[in-house]
Scaffold this active site. Structure first.
Site, short mmCIF file in Angstrom:
data_model
loop_
_atom_site.label_atom_id
_atom_site.label_comp_id
_atom_site.label_asym_id
_atom_site.label_seq_id
_atom_site.Cartn_x
_atom_site.Cartn_y
_atom_site.Cartn_z
N ASP A 46 0.82 -1.20 0.00
CA ASP A 46 0.00 0.00 0.00
C ASP A 46 0.86 1.26 0.00
O ASP A 46 0.42 2.30 -0.46
CB ASP A 46 -0.94 -0.01 1.20
CG ASP A 46 -2.10 -0.96 0.99
OD1 ASP A 46 -3.18 -0.49 0.61
OD2 ASP A 46 -1.92 -2.18 1.17
N ARG A 47 2.06 1.14 0.52
CA ARG A 47 3.02 2.25 0.42
C ARG A 47 4.42 1.70 0.65
O ARG A 47 4.65 0.91 1.56
CB ARG A 47 2.72 3.36 1.42
CG ARG A 47 3.62 4.58 1.24
CD ARG A 47 3.23 5.73 2.17
NE ARG A 47 1.89 6.21 1.92
CZ ARG A 47 1.47 7.45 2.22
NH1 ARG A 47 2.32 8.32 2.75
NH2 ARG A 47 0.23 7.82 1.99
#
EC number: 5.3.1.23
Length: 382
Positions: free
Chosen positions: A258-259
């Site tokens: 997600d990051r």
């Protein structure tokens, strides 16, 4: 036939309600920015690339319908008025899920297009059309990226196993966490795309996947995708990863993200860090597969990644069809804990340090750490 997370036709947007999968396939129409925000926030749609695509498409829809109005909305009176209306809309969309950097990348890209079109002296109609086109492009580009990174990662992994003398005569055995396939993207997938690529090229023996509590993205969504694609697979509980590595020949763990911070620290679905720690103990390669838009070079390390905390009640509930059943698909949600617990810790994501990650794959290629290094130089793949 692969599943899809979003389908569009002209000005119509529909998403599959992933809260009801795998037992009920229901498409929900998205007609407003508020509905898109709610769908992302409540996880009717999830997966960093997919929520970015929905945000971009709903923004395009918002402007497309505004252009069809007669008379035009008041905020089309001037470029400055248009900007004053649109910037809060983009900021609002970003608040739906703060950890997923793809959502921020999409809103920033649209903001850049807005400012560039204004600087070029375009009319408000032309500015709006530029933004509509850009929003659609954000969603359309996803599938090509996913196929590219899946091939990069799949070929790299297979070659690594063969070069290391590993036994892969029947193909590779790969574990994944959460859901990173077509339901989490605009199509094909990231980590699950890599698994799909290995299957399509005859290089996969079996896919393993964790249930991924408390939302059970593995047992509900990944299970459904693998079954739909006829990929041989085995589900395990989150607590069984160590046992799996002890008793089976697992060639790699592949996960999405997600990051990803500048140094390679990676935020992904809760339970990813656990799998990475155990994989390191067993000398099993741990591979992150994600688009360039997931890499946030403005974040130095995982310490700076905001972690979304989900409502505590979500950790106390499970949903599914009644069992045994008479063939109907009636669903029920039940509480599995006592009421009034003293506390519930329910982060949606955890951060895997770069030192535990073997490779990071984007659509540009595969990044590995230098000899003796515990951090990545991601410059070649972003």
């Amino acid at each position: 036939m692969a599943l899809i997370s979003i389908r569009t036709s002209d000005d119509k947007i529909e998403i599959i309600n992933q809260l009801l999968l795998p037992h009920v396939t229901e498409f929900v129409q998205i007609d407003t920015i508020e509905q898109a925000h709610d769908a992302i926030k409540t996880m009717k749609i999830r997966g960093a690339p997919a929520i970015a695509s929905l945000a971009a498409l709903s923004f395009s829809q918002y402007l497309s319908r505004a252009l069809q109005a007669s008379p035009l909305p008041e905020y089309f009176a001037s470029p400055e008025a248009l900007k004053n209306n649109l910037e809060p809309v983009l900021a609002y969309l970003f608040t739906a899920r703060p950890t997923a950097v793809n959502l921020g990348a999409a809103t920033r890209r649209l903001t850049t297009t807005l400012n560039q079109s204004i600087a070029q002296g375009k009319t408000t109609r032309s500015i709006a059309q530029d933004l509509i086109d850009e929003g659609k492009a954000i969603a359309d580009e996803d599938v090509g990226r996913n196929k590219a990174m899946s091939k990069w990662g799949g070929d790299w992994l297979f070659d690594r196993v063969k070069a290391g003398g590993g036994s892969a005569e029947k193909g590779l055995n790969v574990l994944t966490v959460c859901n990173t396939g077509s339901l989490a993207t605009s199509g094909y997938g990231t980590a699950l795309g890599l698994i799909t690529y290995l299957h399509e090229t005859g290089k996969l023996e079996k896919a393993y996947y964790t249930q991924t509590a408390p939302y059970h993205q593995g047992s509900r969504l990944t299970a459904l995708e693998l079954k739909t694609l006829n990929i041989p697979s085995v589900m395990i509980c989150d607590t069984m990863v160590g046992s799996l590595f002890q008793h089976f020949n697992i060639h790699a763990v592949v996960v999405g993200a997600d990051r990803i911070a500048k140094n390679g620290d990676t935020a992904n679905k809760i339970g990813t860090y656990n799998a990475a720690v155990i994989a390191a103990r067993h000398n099993i390669p741990f591979i992150v597969v994600a688009p360039i838009s997931t890499v946030d070079l403005a974040v130095e390390s995982g310490l700076d990644i905001p972690i979304e905390q989900r409502p505590p009640i979500e950790a106390c509930l499970v949903r599914g069809i009644l069992y045994p059943n008479d063939g109907n698909s009636k669903q029920a949600q039940v509480m599995i804990t006592p009421s009034g617990l003293d506390g519930i810790y329910n982060p949606s994501f955890d951060v895997t340090p770069a030192g535990l990650i073997t490779a990071i794959v984007t659509e540009k290629g595969v990044a590995v750490k230098g000899e003796g290094e515990n951090i990545f130089d991601l410059t070649p793949v972003v």
